[in-house]
Design a protein around this motif. Structure first.
Motif, PDB file in Angstrom:
ATOM      1  N   GLY A  34      -5.362  11.525   0.419  1.00 49.77           N
ATOM      2  CA  GLY A  34      -4.872  10.873  -0.803  1.00 49.77           C
ATOM      3  C   GLY A  34      -4.262   9.508  -0.541  1.00 49.77           C
ATOM      4  O   GLY A  34      -4.284   8.633  -1.407  1.00 49.77           O
ATOM      5  N   TYR A  35      -3.734   9.347   0.672  1.00 47.92           N
ATOM      6  CA  TYR A  35      -2.994   8.121   0.965  1.00 47.92           C
ATOM      7  C   TYR A  35      -3.780   7.104   1.819  1.00 47.92           C
ATOM      8  O   TYR A  35      -3.449   5.932   1.837  1.00 47.92           O
ATOM      9  CB  TYR A  35      -1.716   8.461   1.738  1.00 47.92           C
ATOM     10  CG  TYR A  35      -0.650   9.158   0.929  1.00 47.92           C
ATOM     11  CD1 TYR A  35      -0.016   8.496  -0.118  1.00 47.92           C
ATOM     12  CD2 TYR A  35      -0.270  10.463   1.225  1.00 47.92           C
ATOM     13  CE1 TYR A  35       0.975   9.124  -0.850  1.00 47.92           C
ATOM     14  CE2 TYR A  35       0.724  11.104   0.494  1.00 47.92           C
ATOM     15  CZ  TYR A  35       1.338  10.427  -0.546  1.00 47.92           C
ATOM     16  OH  TYR A  35       2.313  11.050  -1.274  1.00 47.92           O
ATOM     17  N   ALA A  70      -7.206   0.893  -3.991  1.00 51.53           N
ATOM     18  CA  ALA A  70      -6.535  -0.326  -3.528  1.00 51.53           C
ATOM     19  C   ALA A  70      -5.246  -0.017  -2.781  1.00 51.53           C
ATOM     20  O   ALA A  70      -4.858  -0.737  -1.873  1.00 51.53           O
ATOM     21  CB  ALA A  70      -6.257  -1.231  -4.719  1.00 51.53           C
ATOM     22  N   ASP A  71      -4.580   1.087  -3.165  1.00 53.56           N
ATOM     23  CA  ASP A  71      -3.293   1.375  -2.504  1.00 53.56           C
ATOM     24  C   ASP A  71      -3.453   2.293  -1.295  1.00 53.56           C
ATOM     25  O   ASP A  71      -2.473   2.714  -0.700  1.00 53.56           O
ATOM     26  CB  ASP A  71      -2.308   1.975  -3.516  1.00 53.56           C
ATOM     27  CG  ASP A  71      -2.855   3.253  -4.143  1.00 53.56           C
ATOM     28  OD1 ASP A  71      -4.063   3.537  -3.973  1.00 53.56           O
ATOM     29  OD2 ASP A  71      -2.075   3.964  -4.789  1.00 53.56           O
ATOM     30  N   GLN A  72      -4.686   2.635  -0.935  1.00 54.35           N
ATOM     31  CA  GLN A  72      -4.883   3.477   0.247  1.00 54.35           C
ATOM     32  C   GLN A  72      -4.807   2.632   1.517  1.00 54.35           C
ATOM     33  O   GLN A  72      -5.262   1.481   1.540  1.00 54.35           O
ATOM     34  CB  GLN A  72      -6.221   4.203   0.173  1.00 54.35           C
ATOM     35  CG  GLN A  72      -6.174   5.448  -0.702  1.00 54.35           C
ATOM     36  CD  GLN A  72      -7.470   6.222  -0.627  1.00 54.35           C
ATOM     37  OE1 GLN A  72      -8.541   5.649  -0.807  1.00 54.35           O
ATOM     38  NE2 GLN A  72      -7.384   7.508  -0.352  1.00 54.35           N
ATOM     39  N   VAL A  73      -4.256   3.233   2.558  1.00 57.84           N
ATOM     40  CA  VAL A  73      -4.031   2.507   3.812  1.00 57.84           C
ATOM     41  C   VAL A  73      -5.164   2.789   4.782  1.00 57.84           C
ATOM     42  O   VAL A  73      -5.553   3.948   4.977  1.00 57.84           O
ATOM     43  CB  VAL A  73      -2.705   2.996   4.443  1.00 57.84           C
ATOM     44  CG1 VAL A  73      -2.447   2.330   5.786  1.00 57.84           C
ATOM     45  CG2 VAL A  73      -1.545   2.759   3.493  1.00 57.84           C
ATOM     46  N   ASP A  74      -5.693   1.732   5.425  1.00 59.39           N
ATOM     47  CA  ASP A  74      -6.670   1.919   6.500  1.00 59.39           C
ATOM     48  C   ASP A  74      -5.914   2.318   7.764  1.00 59.39           C
ATOM     49  O   ASP A  74      -5.033   1.583   8.232  1.00 59.39           O
ATOM     50  CB  ASP A  74      -7.440   0.611   6.734  1.00 59.39           C
ATOM     51  CG  ASP A  74      -8.571   0.779   7.744  1.00 59.39           C
ATOM     52  OD1 ASP A  74      -8.721   1.890   8.294  1.00 59.39           O
ATOM     53  OD2 ASP A  74      -9.290  -0.213   7.984  1.00 59.39           O
ATOM     54  N   LEU A  75      -6.224   3.481   8.300  1.00 52.66           N
ATOM     55  CA  LEU A  75      -5.500   3.940   9.501  1.00 52.66           C
ATOM     56  C   LEU A  75      -5.870   3.113  10.727  1.00 52.66           C
ATOM     57  O   LEU A  75      -5.076   2.974  11.661  1.00 52.66           O
ATOM     58  CB  LEU A  75      -5.817   5.416   9.769  1.00 52.66           C
ATOM     59  CG  LEU A  75      -5.269   6.417   8.747  1.00 52.66           C
ATOM     60  CD1 LEU A  75      -5.736   7.835   9.095  1.00 52.66           C
ATOM     61  CD2 LEU A  75      -3.742   6.368   8.710  1.00 52.66           C
ATOM     62  N   ILE A  76      -7.095   2.583  10.738  1.00 51.53           N
ATOM     63  CA  ILE A  76      -7.517   1.777  11.888  1.00 51.53           C
ATOM     64  C   ILE A  76      -6.756   0.450  11.862  1.00 51.53           C
ATOM     65  O   ILE A  76      -6.631  -0.196  10.820  1.00 51.53           O
ATOM     66  CB  ILE A  76      -9.046   1.520  11.853  1.00 51.53           C
ATOM     67  CG1 ILE A  76      -9.821   2.840  11.895  1.00 51.53           C
ATOM     68  CG2 ILE A  76      -9.470   0.602  12.999  1.00 51.53           C
ATOM     69  CD1 ILE A  76      -9.660   3.643  13.162  1.00 51.53           C
ATOM     70  N   GLY A  77      -6.276   0.068  13.020  1.00 51.23           N
ATOM     71  CA  GLY A  77      -5.589  -1.230  13.121  1.00 51.23           C
ATOM     72  C   GLY A  77      -4.085  -1.134  12.994  1.00 51.23           C
ATOM     73  O   GLY A  77      -3.393  -2.128  13.206  1.00 51.23           O
TER      74      GLY A  77
END
Ligand code: SF4
Length: 401
Positions: free
Chosen positions: A80-81, A22-29
Motif C-alpha cells: 500500500g505504501y 504518486a504518494d508511493q515510495v520507491d524502495l530502490i535507492g
C-alpha cells in the motif's frame, strides 16, 4: 554507424510495478537509514528494514509479493505504501564481441545507456550518472547531447539491477559472478551528480546486499576538482581521470572543463587523492586523436606530468561516431606513444575497443531519441550531398533472451 536501424527490437516497457500511486515510495535507492525511517513510518518495526534490504539487494526481487519471509499482512501493508522500481528496458543490443548495451527509460524522464563489457569469467558494467552531459568534451558523443537531468540513486542502482536480472545473477552471494566490476564511465560526469552517485555506490557496496567491493569500482571524472577529495574520502573507490591532452591550450579545446580546472590543478588533486598509492594507482584515460594529442613530445610531456602520481595510463583508440570531428591516430603512432610511456616506467596499455558495432564503445553513448534526432538531421543533409548510410552489423534481441 548507427543503432537506429530497423533490426533493433523496441521493447515494451517492463510493467513490473504498473502505475504506482504518486504518494508511493520507491524502495530502490533509499539508504539503509531512509529505509528504516520509511518502515517505521509505515507502522512496522525497524527490524523489517533489514529483511526488506535483503530481499531487494541480495535476492533481487521485483515485487513485494516475493518477500516470502514477511507475513501476508506485512506484505499487504507494504504494497500500500511502496513499490520496487526498475528502469524500463527500451531495447538492448549484443555486439559481435558480446558487449551488451541497454537503452533504459528512466522513471523521472529521459533515457540512458548502460553497457556490460564481459571478460573471461568476469566483466565490468559501465553505468551512466546523468541524462546527457553539460561538459561537451569534443571527442565524446554524449557530449553532443545537452544535460537533461541528474539521475537519482534509484536510477543509478536500477541500471545494475537490470543487468543482474538479465544475467540471472541473483542472489548476490552466488560465486563466480560475471558482473564483477563497476565503472562510472557512462553518460554524464559523476562528480557533478556526486550526492546521488555516492548514495547509489554505498548501496552497491553494502555487504548485506549487492556487495561489490570498492576495489572493483572505478569512478571516472573529466576533472571536476571540487569533488575529487570528497570522492576519495567518502567512497574510497578507484579513480580514473579523463586527461586526453598534456597542454592546456589543447585540453581547453577537447575537454572544456579544463578552462575552469587546468591540468596543474587537476594533477594536484590527483596527487592528494585519498587512498591512492603504488598498489592502487590512478588511471589516466588518454584518447588518441590523430594530429591533435598524439606526438612523441606529447608522450614525453605526459611522462613528465605523471611524476609523483601513482599512475597508469590507458590509451584509447578514438571510437568514431556520426559527425565526429576527429580521426583515430594510426596504429604505429599509438604503439610509439605507448612505448615512450612504458620506457619511462609507467604502464600504458592500448585499450581494445569493445562494442564498436553497437555504438557502445568508450565515448559513443548517446540516448537513442537524441541519436534519432541527429540522424534525421544528417539524413536531410546527406540527401542533398549524396552520402549513403553505413552498413550495420549489430544484433538486437528481446529482453530476457
Ligand atoms: S567524456 Fe564524460 S564528461 Fe565529457 S562529455 Fe562525455 S560523458 Fe560528459
Amino acid at each position: 554507424m548507427s543503432d537506429t536501424q530497423d533490426n533493433i527490437i523496441q521493447e515494451k516497457p517492463l510493467a513490473l510495478n504498473p502505475s504506482p500511486a504518486a504518494d508511493q515510495v520507491d524502495l530502490i535507492g533509499l539508504s539503509r537509514q531512509e529505509l528504516e525511517a520509511a518502515v517505521i513510518r509505515f507502522g512496522l518495526p525497524k527490524f523489517r528494514a533489514k529483511q526488506i534490504w535483503h530481499w531487494l539487494y541480495h535476492r533481487g526481487v521485483k515485487s513485494i509479493d516475493e518477500m516470502t519471509t514477511l507475513s501476508l499482512r506485512v506484505r499487504d501493508k507494504l504494497a500500500g505504501y511502496c513499490f520496487i522500481g526498475r528502469p524500463s528496458v527500451v531495447n538492448q543490443q549484443l555486439s559481435e564481441d558480446n558487449t551488451r548495451k541497454w537503452l533504459l527509460a528512466i522513471p523521472g524522464g529521459g533515457e540512458v545507456e548502460t553497457v556490460f563489457i564481459p571478460e573471461r569469467e568476469r566483466g565490468a558494467l559501465c553505468i551512466s550518472s546523468q541524462v546527457g552531459c553539460a561538459l561537451s568534451c569534443k571527442f565524446c558523443h554524449t557530449g553532443t547531447q545537452p544535460l537533461l537531468r541528474n539521475l537519482t540513486a534509484a536510477d543509478i542502482v536500477g541500471q545494475l539491477m537490470i543487468a543482474r536480472d538479465t544475467y540471472g545473477e541473483w542472489p548476490s552471494s552466488r560465486g563466480g559472478r560475471l558482473l564483477s566490476n563497476i565503472v562510472m564511465m557512462g553518460m554524464g560526469e559523476p562528480l557533478l551528480n556526486f550526492d546521488n552517485v555516492a548514495k547509489a555506490l554505498k548501496i552497491v557496496m553494502d555487504q548485506e546486499g549487492i556487495s561489490i567491493s570498492k576495489r572493483r569500482i572505478t569512478l571516472s571524472t573529466a576533472g571536476y576538482v571540487p569533488n575529487m577529495k570528497r570522492c576519495g574520502e567518502e567512497l574510497n573507490v578507484n579513480l580514473a581521470v579523463s586527461l586526453h591532452a598534456v597542454r592546456n591550450e589543447i585540453r581547453d579545446e577537447i575537454v572544456p572543463l579544463n578552462k575552469k580546472f587546468p591540468i596543474e590543478e587537476l594533477l594536484e588533486a590527483c596527487r592528494s587523492y585519498p587512498g591512492s598509492h603504488n598498489a592502487r594507482r590512478i588511471t589516466f584515460e588518454y584518447v588518441m586523436l590523430k594530429g591533435i594529442n598524439d606526438s612523441e613530445s606529447d608522450a614525453r610531456e605526459l611522462v613528465r606530468l605523471m611524476r609523483g602520481i601513482p599512475a597508469k595510463i590507458n590509451l584509447i583508440p578514438f571510437n568514431a561516431w556520426p559527425g565526429a570531428p576527429f580521426e583515430c591516430s594510426s596504429g604505429a603512432t599509438i604503439n610509439r606513444f605507448s612505448e615512450i610511456i612504458n620506457n619511462a616506467g609507467y604502464s600504458a596499455p592500448v585499450r581494445m575497443p569493445r562494442g564498436r558495432d553497437i555504438m557502445a564503445a568508450c565515448g559513443q553513448l548517446k540516448s537513442a531519441s537524441e541519436r534519432a534526432k541527429q540522424k534525421s538531421q544528417e539524413a536531410t543533409a546527406s540527401s542533398s550531398c549524396g552520402r549513403s548510410s553505413n552498413p550495420y552489423t549489430a544484433r538486437a534481441f528481446p529482453i530476457n533472451s
